[in-house]
Design a protein around this motif. Structure first.
Motif, PDB file in Angstrom:
ATOM      1  N   LYS A 405       0.870  -1.191   0.000  1.00 27.43           N
ATOM      2  CA  LYS A 405       0.000   0.000   0.000  1.00 27.43           C
ATOM      3  C   LYS A 405       0.902   1.234   0.000  1.00 27.43           C
ATOM      4  CE  LYS A 405      -4.025  -2.058   0.316  1.00 27.43           C
ATOM      5  NZ  LYS A 405      -4.099  -2.602  -1.056  1.00 27.43           N
ATOM      6  N   SER A 406       1.007   1.936  -1.116  1.00 27.73           N
ATOM      7  CA  SER A 406       1.838   3.151  -1.114  1.00 27.73           C
ATOM      8  C   SER A 406       1.305   4.068  -2.213  1.00 27.73           C
ATOM      9  CB  SER A 406       3.292   2.778  -1.403  1.00 27.73           C
ATOM     10  OG  SER A 406       3.954   3.883  -1.964  1.00 27.73           O
ATOM     11  N   SER A 407       1.656   5.363  -2.146  1.00 27.20           N
ATOM     12  CA  SER A 407       1.245   6.273  -3.217  1.00 27.20           C
ATOM     13  C   SER A 407       1.941   5.822  -4.487  1.00 27.20           C
ATOM     14  CB  SER A 407       1.679   7.697  -2.869  1.00 27.20           C
ATOM     15  OG  SER A 407       2.382   8.274  -3.962  1.00 27.20           O
ATOM     16  N   VAL A 408       1.177   5.575  -5.557  1.00 27.43           N
ATOM     17  CA  VAL A 408       1.764   4.982  -6.767  1.00 27.43           C
ATOM     18  C   VAL A 408       2.841   5.871  -7.370  1.00 27.43           C
ATOM     19  CG1 VAL A 408      -0.150   3.504  -7.421  1.00 27.43           C
ATOM     20  CG2 VAL A 408      -0.177   5.906  -8.101  1.00 27.43           C
ATOM     21  N   LEU A 409       2.674   7.180  -7.320  1.00 31.53           N
ATOM     22  CA  LEU A 409       3.688   8.062  -7.930  1.00 31.53           C
ATOM     23  C   LEU A 409       5.004   7.884  -7.186  1.00 31.53           C
ATOM     24  CD1 LEU A 409       4.396  10.286  -9.979  1.00 31.53           C
ATOM     25  CD2 LEU A 409       3.710  11.949  -8.266  1.00 31.53           C
ATOM     26  N   GLN A 410       4.924   7.926  -5.879  1.00 31.58           N
ATOM     27  CA  GLN A 410       6.162   7.789  -5.092  1.00 31.58           C
ATOM     28  C   GLN A 410       6.729   6.390  -5.257  1.00 31.58           C
ATOM     29  OE1 GLN A 410       6.352   9.934  -1.564  1.00 31.58           O
ATOM     30  NE2 GLN A 410       7.821   8.595  -0.553  1.00 31.58           N
ATOM     31  N   ALA A 411       5.860   5.400  -5.390  1.00 29.58           N
ATOM     32  CA  ALA A 411       6.355   4.009  -5.557  1.00 29.58           C
ATOM     33  C   ALA A 411       7.138   3.904  -6.868  1.00 29.58           C
ATOM     34  CB  ALA A 411       5.178   3.043  -5.576  1.00 29.58           C
ATOM     35  N   ALA A 412       6.566   4.451  -7.941  1.00 29.44           N
ATOM     36  CA  ALA A 412       7.231   4.341  -9.251  1.00 29.44           C
ATOM     37  C   ALA A 412       8.553   5.096  -9.235  1.00 29.44           C
ATOM     38  CB  ALA A 412       6.319   4.903 -10.339  1.00 29.44           C
ATOM     39  N   LEU A 413       8.531   6.319  -8.709  1.00 30.88           N
ATOM     40  CA  LEU A 413       9.764   7.123  -8.724  1.00 30.88           C
ATOM     41  C   LEU A 413      10.801   6.507  -7.802  1.00 30.88           C
ATOM     42  CD1 LEU A 413       8.420  10.764  -8.898  1.00 30.88           C
ATOM     43  CD2 LEU A 413       9.022   9.178 -10.699  1.00 30.88           C
ATOM     44  N   SER A 414      10.354   5.860  -6.726  1.00 31.44           N
ATOM     45  CA  SER A 414      11.323   5.220  -5.815  1.00 31.44           C
ATOM     46  C   SER A 414      11.972   4.023  -6.509  1.00 31.44           C
ATOM     47  CB  SER A 414      10.632   4.764  -4.534  1.00 31.44           C
ATOM     48  OG  SER A 414      10.074   5.891  -3.885  1.00 31.44           O
ATOM     49  N   ILE A 415      11.184   3.282  -7.291  1.00 33.97           N
ATOM     50  CA  ILE A 415      11.768   2.131  -8.008  1.00 33.97           C
ATOM     51  C   ILE A 415      12.841   2.639  -8.960  1.00 33.97           C
ATOM     52  CG2 ILE A 415      11.317   0.327  -9.731  1.00 33.97           C
ATOM     53  CD1 ILE A 415       8.393   0.332  -8.652  1.00 33.97           C
ATOM     54  N   PHE A 416      12.510   3.720  -9.695  1.00 29.76           N
ATOM     55  CA  PHE A 416      13.493   4.289 -10.632  1.00 29.76           C
ATOM     56  C   PHE A 416      14.746   4.683  -9.868  1.00 29.76           C
ATOM     57  CE2 PHE A 416      10.687   3.782 -13.809  1.00 29.76           C
ATOM     58  CZ  PHE A 416       9.721   4.731 -14.009  1.00 29.76           C
ATOM     59  N   GLY A 417      14.558   5.309  -8.712  1.00 24.15           N
ATOM     60  CA  GLY A 417      15.718   5.800  -7.961  1.00 24.15           C
ATOM     61  C   GLY A 417      16.521   4.650  -7.397  1.00 24.15           C
ATOM     62  N   MET A 418      15.819   3.631  -6.859  1.00 25.80           N
ATOM     63  CA  MET A 418      16.524   2.565  -6.164  1.00 25.80           C
ATOM     64  C   MET A 418      17.239   1.637  -7.135  1.00 25.80           C
ATOM     65  SD  MET A 418      13.557   1.895  -3.380  1.00 25.80           S
ATOM     66  CE  MET A 418      14.005   0.240  -2.958  1.00 25.80           C
ATOM     67  N   VAL A 419      16.655   1.420  -8.317  1.00 26.93           N
ATOM     68  CA  VAL A 419      17.280   0.471  -9.240  1.00 26.93           C
ATOM     69  C   VAL A 419      17.865   1.202 -10.448  1.00 26.93           C
ATOM     70  CG1 VAL A 419      16.949  -1.673 -10.492  1.00 26.93           C
ATOM     71  CG2 VAL A 419      15.543  -1.185  -8.505  1.00 26.93           C
ATOM     72  N   GLY A 420      17.154   2.188 -10.948  1.00 25.12           N
ATOM     73  CA  GLY A 420      17.656   2.932 -12.111  1.00 25.12           C
ATOM     74  C   GLY A 420      18.883   3.737 -11.759  1.00 25.12           C
ATOM     75  N   GLY A 421      18.946   4.215 -10.527  1.00 24.24           N
ATOM     76  CA  GLY A 421      20.093   5.021 -10.085  1.00 24.24           C
ATOM     77  C   GLY A 421      21.397   4.252 -10.174  1.00 24.24           C
ATOM     78  N   PRO A 422      21.498   3.076  -9.552  1.00 30.09           N
ATOM     79  CA  PRO A 422      22.752   2.321  -9.654  1.00 30.09           C
ATOM     80  C   PRO A 422      23.138   1.998 -11.099  1.00 30.09           C
ATOM     81  CG  PRO A 422      21.426   1.458  -7.865  1.00 30.09           C
ATOM     82  CD  PRO A 422      20.592   2.500  -8.556  1.00 30.09           C
ATOM     83  N   LEU A 423      22.144   1.715 -11.948  1.00 31.80           N
ATOM     84  CA  LEU A 423      22.472   1.424 -13.357  1.00 31.80           C
ATOM     85  C   LEU A 423      23.049   2.664 -14.019  1.00 31.80           C
ATOM     86  CD1 LEU A 423      19.579  -0.830 -14.711  1.00 31.80           C
ATOM     87  CD2 LEU A 423      22.013  -1.359 -14.566  1.00 31.80           C
ATOM     88  N   LEU A 424      22.490   3.826 -13.709  1.00 24.82           N
ATOM     89  CA  LEU A 424      23.023   5.090 -14.261  1.00 24.82           C
ATOM     90  C   LEU A 424      24.470   5.239 -13.816  1.00 24.82           C
ATOM     91  CD1 LEU A 424      22.808   7.909 -15.592  1.00 24.82           C
ATOM     92  CD2 LEU A 424      21.942   8.745 -13.397  1.00 24.82           C
ATOM     93  N   GLY A 425      24.724   4.939 -12.539  1.00 22.11           N
ATOM     94  CA  GLY A 425      26.088   5.057 -12.015  1.00 22.11           C
ATOM     95  C   GLY A 425      27.041   4.134 -12.752  1.00 22.11           C
ATOM     96  N   LEU A 426      26.574   2.931 -13.063  1.00 23.05           N
ATOM     97  CA  LEU A 426      27.425   1.944 -13.755  1.00 23.05           C
ATOM     98  C   LEU A 426      27.832   2.458 -15.136  1.00 23.05           C
ATOM     99  CD1 LEU A 426      28.566  -0.939 -13.588  1.00 23.05           C
ATOM    100  CD2 LEU A 426      26.397  -1.761 -14.535  1.00 23.05           C
ATOM    101  N   PHE A 427      26.884   3.013 -15.870  1.00 23.28           N
ATOM    102  CA  PHE A 427      27.194   3.536 -17.209  1.00 23.28           C
ATOM    103  C   PHE A 427      28.076   4.778 -17.116  1.00 23.28           C
ATOM    104  CE2 PHE A 427      25.139   0.958 -20.332  1.00 23.28           C
ATOM    105  CZ  PHE A 427      24.103   0.326 -19.679  1.00 23.28           C
ATOM    106  N   CYS A 428      27.830   5.630 -16.136  1.00 23.01           N
ATOM    107  CA  CYS A 428      28.676   6.832 -15.991  1.00 23.01           C
ATOM    108  C   CYS A 428      30.103   6.416 -15.651  1.00 23.01           C
ATOM    109  CB  CYS A 428      28.121   7.734 -14.890  1.00 23.01           C
ATOM    110  SG  CYS A 428      26.573   8.501 -15.363  1.00 23.01           S
ATOM    111  N   LEU A 429      30.239   5.387 -14.819  1.00 22.66           N
ATOM    112  CA  LEU A 429      31.566   4.891 -14.461  1.00 22.66           C
ATOM    113  C   LEU A 429      32.291   4.458 -15.733  1.00 22.66           C
ATOM    114  CD1 LEU A 429      33.303   4.114 -11.900  1.00 22.66           C
ATOM    115  CD2 LEU A 429      32.363   1.799 -12.175  1.00 22.66           C
ATOM    116  N   GLY A 430      31.582   3.765 -16.614  1.00 20.42           N
ATOM    117  CA  GLY A 430      32.200   3.261 -17.848  1.00 20.42           C
ATOM    118  C   GLY A 430      32.489   4.360 -18.849  1.00 20.42           C
ATOM    119  N   ILE A 431      31.560   5.288 -18.995  1.00 18.57           N
ATOM    120  CA  ILE A 431      31.683   6.286 -20.074  1.00 18.57           C
ATOM    121  C   ILE A 431      32.624   7.423 -19.688  1.00 18.57           C
ATOM    122  CG2 ILE A 431      30.370   8.076 -21.320  1.00 18.57           C
ATOM    123  CD1 ILE A 431      28.052   6.120 -21.482  1.00 18.57           C
TER     124      ILE A 431
END
Ligand SMILES: O=C(O)CCCC[C@@H]1SC[C@@H]2NC(=O)N[C@@H]21
Ligand code: NA
Length: 612
Positions: A405-431
């Motif tokens: 049970k959570s606000s869907v907007l915050q849930a979606a943005l949190s998923i992006f932040g929690m999982v999308g963030g590390p992936l962004l870091g991985l590509f920035c590390l490489g590039i």
């Protein structure tokens, strides 16, 4: 009419909703039986690399504009005011960096999956980690995307919850599997038109019901819903100009820079220029989408004021407010509720179809093809089976979301932040860091995910446990009027209860998750790389590094020596790119340095840079 009674659709509403599903299915069937009839992965997954920038830009915008934005953003603006609108400032850098850094690097490597980059730059293990992380992120996100509209619809209109979930999931899976990326892009275009039309219709009728434009403006202004620049630097405050305008940039980079669903669209462009143009054209589309969602929140406030249907107990969660509002306002306009529901499901379908197609792509390209040689026809058949399988998995995921049970907007943005963030870091590390090595990449990614879940879950739990602090530690907008004394008192109480120390760490605004997690991956990745023997410049695969220093120097040079800019830039020899599945790409020849300041073969500059 009893306002608490559920609102029912007229037959015309159901017809409009059914028409949307039928139209989407027809587009899917059209692309299943025309062109190459989806018989190769190049067509099924990359639309024959023939896409133009206009449909692409609408599809790029639609991919991450699901029912979550259509339902969650108005509820956010209704509750907390227009502070969230400042996320629009993050779209500038959030699209410029992908257009001038990520697209040139990925496009020139002729990638099929963005995670192929990780094997070129690091090693196969890093590629697999990236792919699995992406699959995890998108399956959860699609679960939220399928469940959100069905939940809201069920709560307000009695529409059967799992009937709506199944209808959405099955139709979407079918046309995605039948028509491939061409169908996904063109249904995205069609669904975006429906989405904008539905939102606009509700806003216009809502303004009329609120007594006209000036009346609406007076009500929202006096209600304190027009937020100014909140320049509060406190990172635990949920929405400020910094968390949205700066934290939002990292969120945008994780979506529009390195997310497979978007990169696949860039790679399906006819030329690199079309890909860059499509990225630029996303900007106005996103601003329109954000404006419509925020305006809807304001119109809702103008109609309901502070006694929202939530307080009246007509609905149980703030994510149902928009649909209640639509049914309440449009009850006398037969067909409009159906149009808005079609808008809601269009937002959902365009996101789910893009996600299913990208999930099938990375699975076949990153996890299957590199291990088994197979014919094109077989690879395409497996891709279609994967699209169906992911459709079923995501339906199951919708059930899991039902349990949380959570606000869907915050849930979606949190998923992006929690999982999308590390992936962004991985590509920035490489590039951006040629010295980073594979061990640093893997450990950096692990550290980023660890921090992400520690803060994300910790934050979720600490909010649940401390009943004093509201569902998310937002700064209350002090409502003008008789009850502002109460609000002030409550605010004082919240400030007193504001967590410090580790607890303060947990209460970091979810809008900083992407920035925190990507920075963690880069920092840990660099430390481990230096500890385990950093990569030498010439060991880096050609074209996988963006020469930040050299570009900065050439930008500076063009600024300082305006006369230099009209001389032709030095010729650059391009050496062959070693493609991942063995066959070397014939790239021999010379090419003018492109105006994106990224030399056609960036690694040669890294060699110069590191050898200087
Ligand atoms: O609508 C969704 O599915 C998720 C909410 C919006 C996701 C982010 S917010 C910043 C960027 N702008 C968009 O329109 N979508 C993404
Ligand atoms: Na969408």
């Amino acid at each position: 009419m009893d306002p608490s009674a559920p609102k029912y659709f007229t037959i015309i509403d159901y017809v409009i909703f059914a028409l949307l599903l039928v139209a989407s299915m027809c587009i899917g069937l059209y692309y299943a039986f025309t062109g190459g009839r989806q018989s190769t992965t190049r067509e099924f997954l990359f639309a024959d690399r023939s896409m133009k920038c206009l449909p692409l830009s609408l599809s790029l915008m639609a991919t991450f504009q699901s029912a979550v934005a259509v339902i969650g953003t108005p509820a956010e603006v209704y509750t907390n005011g227009t502070q969230y609108w400042f996320i629009g400032c993050s779209y500038i850098l959030g699209l410029l960096i992908p257009a001038h850094i990520f697209i040139p690097v990925f496009y020139r490597l002729h990638l099929t999956s963005v995670y192929q980059y990780l094997e070129l730059r690091f090693c196969k293990a890093v590629r697999i980690c990236g792919t699995v992380t992406f699959i995890f992120q998108m399956v959860i996100y699609v679960g939220v995307g399928i469940y959100t509209p069905a939940l809201a619809l069920n709560a307000v209109t009695g529409f059967h919850l799992w009937g709506a979930v199944l209808a959405t999931g099955l139709v979407c899976t079918l046309y995605t599997t039948l028509g491939g990326l061409k169908a996904v892009v063109w249904t995205d275009v069609f669904q975006t038109v429906v989405m904008f039309t539905g939102q606009l219709a509700v806003i216009i009728v809502g303004v009329q019901q609120a007594g006209g434009l000036s009346e609406t403006w007076v009500k929202v202004r006096d209600g304190g819903r027009i937020s100014g620049f909140d320049l509060n630097p406190d990172p635990t405050v949920r929405h400020t100009f910094w968390t949205l305008g700066v934290g939002g940039v990292f969120l945008m980079l994780s979506l529009y820079g390195v997310n497979q669903a978007q990169v696949q669209r860039y790679l399906s462009s006819r030329t690199e220029k079309e890909a860059v143009m499509s990225c630029y054209m996303v900007f106005p589309c996103l601003q329109v989408a954000l404006m419509l969602s925020c305006l809807m929140g304001l119109v809702m406030y103008a109609c309901y004021g502070n006694n929202s249907p939530l307080e009246q107990q007509y609905i149980t969660s703030k994510d149902q407010m928009v649909l209640y509002f639509v049914m309440d306002m449009l009850q006398n306009f037969p067909g409009l509720p159906g149009l808005f529901v079609a808008c809601l499901f269009s937002a959902s379908l365009s996101t789910i179809s893009s996600a299913l197609n990208s999930l099938a792509t990375v699975t076949i390209m990153d996890l299957i093809k590199p291990h088994y040689s197979m014919t094109e026809a077989r690879a395409t058949r497996i891709s279609k089976m994967l699209a169906v399988s992911y459709g079923i998995i995501c339906l199951a995921m919708a059930y899991v979301v039902h349990l949380m049970k959570s606000s869907v907007l915050q849930a979606a943005l949190s998923i992006f932040g929690m999982v999308g963030g590390p992936l962004l870091g991985l590509f920035c590390l490489g590039i951006f860091f040629p010295c980073a090595n594979s061990i640093g990449a893997v450990i950096g990614l692990a550290a980023g995910l660890l921090i992400a879940f520690w803060v994300g879950i910790g934050g979720f739990l600490s909010r649940m446990s401390s009943s004093v602090v509201p569902p998310f530690n937002s700064t209350y907008t002090v409502a003008a009027g008789p009850d502002n004394i109460t609000i002030t008192a409550v605010t004082a109480l919240i400030d007193a209860a504001r967590p410090v120390g580790l607890h303060g760490f947990y209460s970091l605004s979810y809008m900083w998750y992407s920035a925190l997690n990507s920075s963690t991956v880069v920092i840990i990745g660099l430390i481990v790389s230096f500890m385990t023997g950093r990569t030498k410049g010439d060991d880096v695969a050609s074209g996988t590094v963006y020469p930040v220093m050299r570009t900065a120097r050439s930008l500076l040079y063009k600024l300082v020596e305006p006369s230099a800019c009209c001389t032709s830039s030095p010729q650059h020899k391009i050496d062959g790119h070693k493609e991942i599945n063995g066959n070397v790409k014939e790239d021999a020849g010379t090419q003018e340095e492109t105006e994106t300041f990224l030399p056609s073969n960036p690694v040669s500059h890294v060699e110069q840079e590191t050898s200087v």
